[in-house]
Write a protein that holds these residues in place. Structure first.
Motif, PDB file in Angstrom:
ATOM      1  N   GLN B  82       0.838  -1.207   0.000  1.00  0.00           N
ATOM      2  CA  GLN B  82       0.000   0.000   0.000  1.00  0.00           C
ATOM      3  C   GLN B  82       0.867   1.248   0.000  1.00  0.00           C
ATOM      4  OE1 GLN B  82      -3.085  -0.135  -0.633  1.00  0.00           O
ATOM      5  NE2 GLN B  82      -3.357  -2.323  -0.388  1.00  0.00           N
ATOM      6  N   TYR B  83       2.047   1.137  -0.552  1.00  0.00           N
ATOM      7  CA  TYR B  83       3.007   2.233  -0.742  1.00  0.00           C
ATOM      8  C   TYR B  83       3.641   2.721   0.555  1.00  0.00           C
ATOM      9  CZ  TYR B  83      -0.406   2.191  -4.484  1.00  0.00           C
ATOM     10  OH  TYR B  83      -1.288   1.789  -5.412  1.00  0.00           O
ATOM     11  N   ALA B  84       2.856   2.794   1.646  1.00  0.00           N
ATOM     12  CA  ALA B  84       3.383   3.243   2.935  1.00  0.00           C
ATOM     13  C   ALA B  84       4.133   4.557   2.825  1.00  0.00           C
ATOM     14  CB  ALA B  84       4.274   2.165   3.558  1.00  0.00           C
ATOM     15  N   LEU B  85       3.596   5.479   2.056  1.00  0.00           N
ATOM     16  CA  LEU B  85       4.214   6.808   1.992  1.00  0.00           C
ATOM     17  C   LEU B  85       3.979   7.518   3.319  1.00  0.00           C
ATOM     18  CD1 LEU B  85       3.152   7.945  -1.587  1.00  0.00           C
ATOM     19  CD2 LEU B  85       5.316   6.957  -0.846  1.00  0.00           C
ATOM     20  N   PHE B  86       4.911   8.388   3.696  1.00  0.00           N
ATOM     21  CA  PHE B  86       4.729   9.155   4.927  1.00  0.00           C
ATOM     22  C   PHE B  86       3.687  10.237   4.649  1.00  0.00           C
ATOM     23  CE2 PHE B  86       9.341   7.953   4.988  1.00  0.00           C
ATOM     24  CZ  PHE B  86       9.132   6.806   5.742  1.00  0.00           C
ATOM     25  N   ARG B  87       2.533  10.110   5.283  1.00  0.00           N
ATOM     26  CA  ARG B  87       1.403  10.954   4.888  1.00  0.00           C
ATOM     27  C   ARG B  87       1.595  12.408   5.286  1.00  0.00           C
ATOM     28  NH1 ARG B  87      -2.815   7.469   8.065  1.00  0.00           N
ATOM     29  NH2 ARG B  87      -1.160   5.951   7.967  1.00  0.00           N
ATOM     30  N   HIS B  88       2.463  12.641   6.269  1.00  0.00           N
ATOM     31  CA  HIS B  88       2.640  14.022   6.728  1.00  0.00           C
ATOM     32  C   HIS B  88       3.757  14.732   5.971  1.00  0.00           C
ATOM     33  CE1 HIS B  88       5.489  11.550   8.892  1.00  0.00           C
ATOM     34  NE2 HIS B  88       6.197  12.641   9.120  1.00  0.00           N
ATOM     35  N   ALA B 135      -1.808  12.147  -0.024  1.00  0.00           N
ATOM     36  CA  ALA B 135      -3.260  12.054  -0.183  1.00  0.00           C
ATOM     37  C   ALA B 135      -3.746  12.756  -1.452  1.00  0.00           C
ATOM     38  CB  ALA B 135      -3.956  12.641   1.034  1.00  0.00           C
ATOM     39  N   GLN B 136      -2.891  13.600  -2.025  1.00  0.00           N
ATOM     40  CA  GLN B 136      -3.319  14.329  -3.225  1.00  0.00           C
ATOM     41  C   GLN B 136      -2.890  13.627  -4.510  1.00  0.00           C
ATOM     42  OE1 GLN B 136      -1.122  17.731  -1.777  1.00  0.00           O
ATOM     43  NE2 GLN B 136      -3.003  18.940  -1.668  1.00  0.00           N
ATOM     44  N   LEU B 137      -2.341  12.413  -4.374  1.00  0.00           N
ATOM     45  CA  LEU B 137      -1.840  11.717  -5.560  1.00  0.00           C
ATOM     46  C   LEU B 137      -2.745  10.554  -5.955  1.00  0.00           C
ATOM     47  CD1 LEU B 137       1.931  11.336  -4.581  1.00  0.00           C
ATOM     48  CD2 LEU B 137       0.872  13.197  -5.857  1.00  0.00           C
ATOM     49  N   GLY B 139      -3.197   6.589  -7.402  1.00  0.00           N
ATOM     50  CA  GLY B 139      -2.520   5.349  -7.033  1.00  0.00           C
ATOM     51  C   GLY B 139      -1.212   5.142  -7.787  1.00  0.00           C
ATOM     52  N   LYS B 142       1.432   7.507  -6.501  1.00  0.00           N
ATOM     53  CA  LYS B 142       1.968   7.081  -5.196  1.00  0.00           C
ATOM     54  C   LYS B 142       2.979   5.965  -5.384  1.00  0.00           C
ATOM     55  CE  LYS B 142      -2.275   7.706  -2.734  1.00  0.00           C
ATOM     56  NZ  LYS B 142      -3.291   7.128  -1.901  1.00  0.00           N
ATOM     57  N   ARG B 149      11.489   6.767  -3.660  1.00  0.00           N
ATOM     58  CA  ARG B 149      11.962   6.793  -2.282  1.00  0.00           C
ATOM     59  C   ARG B 149      12.871   5.597  -2.007  1.00  0.00           C
ATOM     60  NH1 ARG B 149       7.610   6.352   2.509  1.00  0.00           N
ATOM     61  NH2 ARG B 149       7.575   4.225   1.772  1.00  0.00           N
ATOM     62  N   ALA B 166      -2.926  -2.546  -6.166  1.00  0.00           N
ATOM     63  CA  ALA B 166      -4.081  -1.713  -5.848  1.00  0.00           C
ATOM     64  C   ALA B 166      -4.467  -0.780  -6.997  1.00  0.00           C
ATOM     65  CB  ALA B 166      -3.787  -0.891  -4.588  1.00  0.00           C
TER      66      ALA B 166
END
Lengths: 282, 364
Positions: B82-88, B135-137, B139, B142, B149, B166
């Motif tokens: 689920q990519y696990a991008l840092f959302r902040h 959150a603005q990208l 799938g 991301k 990364r 996904a």
């Protein structure tokens, strides 16, 4: 999430809403307003006199000191608990998560009495402490201890569901990118939970400031020494210092209103930060 | 960097996730771990990354034992399902994260970090989104951020867990072609997990087919398809029709259906199962001496250059058959639903009595 709210269409639906409003106003809002009316009943001068009395200043100071110790302690404790419960799989995990709720389930007076038995001067622990010159009960340490007890679930209870839903993939990602455990916590976990954490702090603080039952058992009610604001309200009320009692009560009510405001703002911003629907995530 | 996995065993409680896994991945290869869910492929990937510890066995990078080496020191890029991008963090800060976590004496200067991040984002064609939050990208975006990364620390091994899982079909296809091209530009040894046969076949140099915690076969995609090592592999790679019947030494029979063929390996009581791939059969209006498989035409679905037909067996027991015809053949046949037709297998796979794959046969 689908919006399940609908506009009321029939008169009986409106009646229900009206009844809800009436109940809230009669039971919650009016009494609160009356506190302020009573406090200012004899004019501003009396309020000022009560606010600047040594008892009042002592109580405010003590209340703030208790809160100032309780909040950081439970902040750390709450994060620790939430971390253990959501990050590790171990025997007794469920039990631990249930035990956190003891203070919610138990009457604060009972908590106060328990502490009195375990840490009072007659007990072994209390005896040992008084041997090295520290009095636990009927003094600041005891009051802080019971307040910590009463407020300890708040931070953990706010964090656990959030951390559970967030999972730990981001932390794992951080570690594969070379972060140490501490760096992963500081740069990834903490920013993810900061709003919830602040929310937990606000709740803890509100409860710590307003706690009466447990504190009254262990405080000993020594005037000018172990009276917090809620205890002062009761004492002045017994002493027929009505204006004084209501002034102290108004102060507490004002704090509560500020807390409520902060809580609303925080809930709103948490929703904004976390509730943002992620596109195409399942 | 080559990867070698030796005799890996892993249990979760009573569940055996992996048993006796041996793999050899050569430097610079792109390897697909293919299997149904629960086959242990993600667990294997996590063990290679160091996120999970095997109960037994060793992992070697370039001949060096890294079994007990910490994740942080393995120099592995990992892309999470689920990519696990840092959302902040913004896209640029996500990509810069690994560089910023380096110890002070190894950490590039702020300017260098910014420059490297820009290069990586150009590589994944996302430099115009550097300031956005995850959150603005979409799938696909991301996914590419996650890849950038993971590549930031110049890993020697790249591990991808269901990288396209996904995403919707169209984006999937684009992205896997793009990954293939990217791998040609940056030939880092890569393993990716997938449950999608087509994906594994299209993208990988080598396919590892897994089932129930075991490796069924490791070979290049063509070999896996043409010479499946086991019944499972044959079964898993695309739809198959199973024809169950009796063999008397000269012909296979089931009700009104019969095929003349020569094979060994039927059960002592004469039972013989034949596998038929949908594209390895013709349809005609008449039977032949060697093949008599009467069916009625059911629904058809036209997609691209092929027409997939569902065929109901007539006078013999069996599931609905699926046969693929080219568009030309379909038009030439000129059949309507309900018509009586005959299936003419060009090639069949026999299944031996003990459940293994037997020889391939052609009715004659």
């Amino acid at each position: 999430m689908a919006d399940i709210h609908q506009r009321p269409r029939h008169w009986h639906q409106w009646l229900l809403i009206l009844a809800a409003f009436a109940a809230v106003i009669m039971l919650l809002v009016l009494p609160l307003l009356l506190i302020f009316f009573e406090a200012f009943d004899q004019g501003w001068a009396m309020v000022q006199q009560n606010l600047t009395s040594p008892d009042m200043i002592g109580a405010i100071k003590l209340t703030l000191v208790v809160a100032a110790i309780t909040v950081p302690v439970n902040l750390a404790f709450g994060i620790l608990l939430a971390w253990c419960v959501t990050r590790y799989e171990f025997r007794g995990r469920k039990l631990l998560s249930t035990l956190i709720d003891i203070p919610f389930a138990m009457s604060p007076v009972v908590a106060g009495l328990c502490y009195l038995v375990v840490y009072g001067a007659q007990s072994a622990v209390g005896n040992w402490f008084s041997g090295i010159g520290i009095q636990l009960m009927f003094a600041l340490p005891g009051m802080v201890m019971v307040t910590v007890f009463v407020t300890c679930p708040y931070v953990a209870r706010v964090l656990i569901p959030l951390m559970e839903s967030q999972g730990q993939h981001e932390e794992e990602a951080a570690i594969t990118l070379g972060a140490s455990g501490w760096q992963a916590f500081w740069y990834v976990t903490l920013p993810k939970i900061r709003w919830a954490l602040l929310y937990g702090v606000v709740l803890t603080n509100a409860r710590a400031v307003g706690e009466f039952g447990a504190v009254s058992v262990v405080s000993g009610l020594i005037r000018g020494e172990t009276l917090t604001l809620p205890l002062l309200v009761q004492m002045w009320n017994h002493d027929y210092n009505t204006v004084g009692a209501f002034t102290a009560a108004a102060l507490l009510a004002a704090m509560a209103l500020v807390t409520l405001l902060l809580k609303t703002v925080l809930e709103w911003s948490t929703e904004l930060k976390n509730g943002q629907p992620e596109q195409d995530s399942p | 960097m080559s990867i070698r996995v030796e005799q890996i065993h892993k249990r979760f409680g009573d569940f055996t996730a992996l048993s006796d896994i041996n793999l050899d991945v050569q430097e610079g290869q792109l390897v697909g771990l293919l299997g149904p869910s629960g086959s242990g492929k993600t667990t294997l990937l996590r063990i290679i990354a160091g996120l999970e510890k095997a109960d037994q066995g060793r992992v070697l990078f370039h001949g060096k034992d890294v079994t007990n080496l910490d994740v942080r020191k393995r120099r592995v890029g990992f892309v999470f399902q689920q990519y696990a991008l840092f959302r902040h963090l913004t896209v640029a800060d996500n990509v810069a994260f690994g560089l910023r976590m380096l110890p002070r004496n190894e950490r590039p200067s702020r300017r260098d970090i910014r420059q490297q991040v820009t290069q990586l984002l150009e590589l994944v064609q996302l430099d115009h989104l550097a300031g956005r939050y995850p959150a603005q990208l979409s799938g696909g975006q991301k996914q590419r951020v996650a890849l950038a990364r993971a590549l930031a620390l110049k890993p020697e091994v790249l591990l991808l867990d269901e990288p396209f899982g996904a995403l919707d079909a169209k984006v999937r296809k684009e992205l896997r072609r793009w990954l293939r091209r990217l791998h040609e530009r940056i030939p880092v040894t890569s393993l990716f997990v997938t449950h999608d046969q087509e994906e594994a076949m299209e993208v990988s140099d080598q396919v590892v087919v897994m089932s129930q915690g075991r490796v069924e076969q490791m070979a290049n995609p063509l070999t896996v398809y043409e010479q499946p090592a086991s019944r499972f592999v044959f079964d898993f790679l695309g739809h198959i029709n199973a024809l169950k019947g009796l063999y008397d030494g000269q012909s296979w029979q089931s009700g009104d259906a019969h095929l003349r063929l020569t094979t060994e390996g039927a059960c002592p009581n004469g039972e013989l199962t034949l596998y038929l791939r949908p594209h390895e059969a013709d349809l005609r209006r008449e039977p032949s001496d060697s093949a008599h498989l009467p069916v009625t035409l059911g629904t058809r679905s036209v997609f691209g250059g092929t027409v997939t037909l569902e065929l109901e067996p007539q006078g013999w027991a069996g599931d609905v058959l699926e046969v693929e015809l080219s568009r030309d053949a379909w038009e030439h046949l000129n059949a309507q639903p309900g018509d009586r037709l005959f299936v003419h297998p060009r090639q069949l796979q026999t299944v031996t009595c003990n459940g293994n794959l037997g020889p391939r046969v052609t009715p004659a």
